[in-house]
Design a protein around this motif. Structure first.
Motif, short mmCIF file in Angstrom:
data_model
loop_
_atom_site.label_atom_id
_atom_site.label_comp_id
_atom_site.label_asym_id
_atom_site.label_seq_id
_atom_site.Cartn_x
_atom_site.Cartn_y
_atom_site.Cartn_z
N HIS A 27 -3.24 24.64 9.26
CA HIS A 27 -3.24 24.06 7.90
C HIS A 27 -1.84 23.94 7.31
CE1 HIS A 27 -7.54 23.91 7.48
NE2 HIS A 27 -7.69 25.21 7.59
N TYR A 28 -0.88 24.75 7.75
CA TYR A 28 0.47 24.72 7.14
C TYR A 28 1.36 23.61 7.71
CZ TYR A 28 -0.42 29.45 5.26
OH TYR A 28 -0.93 30.53 4.59
N GLN A 29 0.81 22.80 8.64
CA GLN A 29 1.62 21.71 9.18
C GLN A 29 1.71 20.56 8.18
OE1 GLN A 29 3.24 21.52 12.43
NE2 GLN A 29 3.00 23.70 11.95
N GLY A 63 1.84 24.61 15.41
CA GLY A 63 1.78 25.82 14.59
C GLY A 63 2.95 26.68 15.02
N VAL A 64 2.82 27.98 14.89
CA VAL A 64 3.93 28.86 15.31
C VAL A 64 3.60 29.52 16.65
CG1 VAL A 64 4.96 29.19 13.04
CG2 VAL A 64 3.11 30.71 13.78
N PHE A 65 4.64 30.14 17.26
CA PHE A 65 4.53 30.54 18.66
C PHE A 65 3.36 31.49 18.93
CE2 PHE A 65 5.52 32.85 22.51
CZ PHE A 65 5.71 31.78 23.39
N CYS A 89 7.56 33.71 13.93
CA CYS A 89 6.96 34.23 12.71
C CYS A 89 7.66 35.55 12.42
CB CYS A 89 5.46 34.44 12.90
SG CYS A 89 4.69 35.35 11.54
N PRO A 90 8.47 35.61 11.34
CA PRO A 90 9.21 36.84 11.05
C PRO A 90 8.30 38.05 10.92
CG PRO A 90 9.86 35.07 9.54
CD PRO A 90 8.75 34.53 10.39
N LEU A 91 7.08 37.85 10.43
CA LEU A 91 6.14 38.97 10.31
C LEU A 91 5.80 39.52 11.71
CD1 LEU A 91 3.94 40.76 9.00
CD2 LEU A 91 2.46 38.74 8.93
N VAL A 120 -3.38 38.84 13.96
CA VAL A 120 -3.07 37.87 15.03
C VAL A 120 -1.59 37.45 14.97
CG1 VAL A 120 -3.79 35.85 13.67
CG2 VAL A 120 -4.02 35.82 16.18
N ASN A 121 -0.97 37.60 13.79
CA ASN A 121 0.47 37.28 13.66
C ASN A 121 1.27 38.42 14.32
OD1 ASN A 121 -1.02 35.84 11.64
ND2 ASN A 121 0.88 35.37 10.59
N SER A 122 1.27 38.42 15.64
CA SER A 122 1.92 39.50 16.41
C SER A 122 2.16 38.99 17.82
CB SER A 122 0.99 40.72 16.45
OG SER A 122 -0.28 40.36 16.99
N TRP A 208 5.81 42.44 6.61
CA TRP A 208 5.36 41.51 5.57
C TRP A 208 5.79 40.09 5.91
CZ3 TRP A 208 9.38 44.84 5.43
CH2 TRP A 208 10.65 44.29 5.21
N CYS A 209 5.08 39.13 5.32
CA CYS A 209 5.43 37.72 5.52
C CYS A 209 6.40 37.31 4.42
CB CYS A 209 4.17 36.86 5.44
SG CYS A 209 4.53 35.14 5.04
N PRO A 210 7.61 36.87 4.80
CA PRO A 210 8.58 36.51 3.75
C PRO A 210 8.21 35.25 2.97
CG PRO A 210 9.50 36.14 5.96
CD PRO A 210 8.15 36.78 6.16
N VAL A 211 7.25 34.49 3.46
CA VAL A 211 6.83 33.29 2.71
C VAL A 211 5.89 33.71 1.55
CG1 VAL A 211 5.61 31.07 2.89
CG2 VAL A 211 7.07 31.86 4.77
N HIS A 212 5.03 34.68 1.83
CA HIS A 212 4.07 35.11 0.79
C HIS A 212 4.55 36.29 -0.03
CE1 HIS A 212 1.41 32.72 3.40
NE2 HIS A 212 0.76 32.49 2.30
N CYS A 213 5.41 37.12 0.54
CA CYS A 213 5.83 38.34 -0.13
C CYS A 213 7.32 38.55 0.08
CB CYS A 213 5.04 39.51 0.45
SG CYS A 213 5.52 41.11 -0.18
N PRO A 237 -4.08 36.74 1.31
CA PRO A 237 -3.98 38.21 1.33
C PRO A 237 -2.68 38.75 1.94
CG PRO A 237 -5.62 37.45 2.92
CD PRO A 237 -5.19 36.25 2.14
N GLU A 238 -1.76 37.87 2.35
CA GLU A 238 -0.42 38.34 2.75
C GLU A 238 0.47 38.56 1.54
OE1 GLU A 238 1.20 35.51 5.50
OE2 GLU A 238 -0.32 35.93 7.02
N THR A 239 0.00 38.18 0.35
CA THR A 239 0.80 38.44 -0.86
C THR A 239 0.60 39.91 -1.25
OG1 THR A 239 -1.02 37.64 -2.20
CG2 THR A 239 0.71 36.09 -1.79
N ASP A 301 9.32 28.12 9.66
CA ASP A 301 8.94 28.11 11.07
C ASP A 301 7.89 27.04 11.35
OD1 ASP A 301 10.30 30.29 12.79
OD2 ASP A 301 10.04 31.17 10.80
N MET A 302 6.88 26.96 10.49
CA MET A 302 5.87 25.90 10.64
C MET A 302 6.55 24.52 10.59
SD MET A 302 2.60 26.79 10.87
CE MET A 302 1.68 28.33 10.89
N ALA A 303 7.59 24.42 9.74
CA ALA A 303 8.26 23.13 9.54
C ALA A 303 9.08 22.70 10.76
CB ALA A 303 9.15 23.20 8.30
FE1 SF4 Z 1 4.50 33.85 9.67
FE2 SF4 Z 1 4.46 33.86 7.00
FE3 SF4 Z 1 5.02 31.58 8.32
FE4 SF4 Z 1 2.52 32.60 8.31
S1 SF4 Z 1 3.68 31.80 6.57
S2 SF4 Z 1 3.65 31.81 10.08
S3 SF4 Z 1 2.96 34.80 8.35
S4 SF4 Z 1 6.25 33.48 8.30
#
Ligand code: SF4
Ligand code: 13P
Length: 344
Positions: A27-29, A63-65, A89-91, A120-122, A208-213, A237-239, A301-303
């Motif tokens: 969805h973030y694409q 999406g991301v890797f 994904c930095p998280l 799953v973000n791992s 943490w996800c730097p985009v949400h938090c 819920p990542e916020t 990263d999605m971008a």
């Molecule tokens: Fe990773 Fe955050 Fe991007 Fe989702 S939004 S892919 S958790 S950096």
């Protein structure tokens, strides 16, 4: 290559490959990429889609890797590609498995009945770590179910790598904050004493996800409610938990989209997640609903996935070049953890 040239190449190759190719899009694409996706979803839906692909030989993951890697684990007979393997994904990078192993030894030294759960973000290595120890993967759409399953199996859960998803999930399940502790892997012994670990039911990994938090804050919610009195607010819920509390509602990307679909005509919702998804939903429902981004935040990263990169990837799939390769010896255990999630 221009977007226009890429567009023509993608159309041609999609036509030529037909059923042999499936393009998955998170969805973030951006819209230009989503236009070519055969299936659009959140990370859970895309993992399920990858595990159910039958006809296609090639899966191209926009999406991301970690998402493409998950698809490769769940679809072992297929060739999986990602248009930019540097879309990380930095998280996911915040829980290197060697640090997790050290933490695990200390936590299980206090109580051996611990079930590891990773978002799953791992990395595949962390998923394999969980699979090898009877644990599971979760996504933001099913974290509550997976944590409940893990707590029925063991006395404690080690929840990695997103502390916010872990805390928000525990609170939504009615678990007292006093039995949720934070393992800070930068500190000696995680910054915890034996008595903290002994009372804990959930040990959160400090990621943490730097985009949400910390991007989405209580102040953002106050501002949007000042400008749009009475508006409903929903965040991912990542916020951080204070933001979730102020919003009053949290949900994975697909849960947010379902809430939007269910709004009656004239409904208004401010949405706190990556802006590509929110703005697309706003355009889709323009005239019927008022959907606004809580703040216009994008995931860099999605971008990284662009039309020219998608075109170049499609030109290579037939030659098998640039496939996502899984780290040696880890796919089996990582698959166990993912399949445990898909069964829960
Ligand atoms: Fe990773 Fe955050 Fe991007 Fe989702 S939004 S892919 S958790 S950096
Ligand atoms: P979803 O699980 O809601 O698709 O979210 C994935 C993600 O990376 C959110 O930042």
């Amino acid at each position: 290559m221009t977007d226009r040239e890429a567009h023509a190449i993608i159309m041609r190759i999609k036509r030529e490959l037909g059923d042999r190719l499936v393009i998955l899009g998170h969805h973030y694409q951006k819209d230009t990429v989503i236009e070519f996706a055969d299936f659009v979803g959140d990370s859970l839906e895309l993992a399920r889609a990858a595990s159910q692909v039958e006809k296609a030989e090639y899966i191209v993951f926009c999406g991301v890797f970690f998402m493409a890697e998950t698809a490769a684990i769940l679809a072992p007979g297929k060739s999986v590609f990602i248009p930019d393997s540097k879309a990380g994904c930095p998280l996911a990078d915040m829980a290197p498995v060697d640090r997790v192993e050290k933490a695990w030894d200390i936590i299980t030294g206090v109580d051996p009945s611990v079930v590891p759960v990773t978002y799953v973000n791992s990395s595949a290595a962390l998923k394999a770590f969980c699979g090898a120890r009877g644990g599971a993967v979760c996504t933001s759409a099913n974290a509550g179910k997976v944590v409940a399953w893990a707590l029925a199996k063991g006395k404690k859960v080690l929840f990695m790598p997103d502390m916010n998803l872990g805390r928000n999930t525990a609170r939504a399940m009615g678990i007292d904050d006093g039995v949720v502790v934070l393992w800070d892997h930068e500190k000696h012994d995680g910054g915890l004493e034996g008595k903290d670990l002994a009372r804990a039911r959930i040990v959160l990994w400090k990621g943490w996800c730097p985009v949400h938090c910390p991007e989405f804050t209580v102040k953002d919610i106050e501002r949007v409610r000042r400008i749009h009195p009475g508006i409903r607010v929903m965040v991912h819920p990542e916020t951080d938990p204070a933001t979730v509390k102020a919003a009053g509602e949290a949900g994975s990307t697909s849960q947010m989209l379902s809430s939007i679909e269910a709004l009656p005509d004239g409904g208004r919702l401010a949405v706190g997640t990556e802006a590509n998804m929110v703005l697309r939903a706003a355009r889709k429902h323009a005239g019927r609903l008022e959907i606004i981004p809580l703040k216009e935040v994008y995931c860099d990263d999605m971008a990284r996935i662009t039309l020219p990169k998608l075109a170049v990837t499609l030109m290579k799939v037939g030659k098998g070049e640039g496939r996502v390769e899984l780290p040696e010896g880890l796919a089996g255990d990582a698959r166990k953890a993912l399949e445990a999630m898909l069964r829960i």
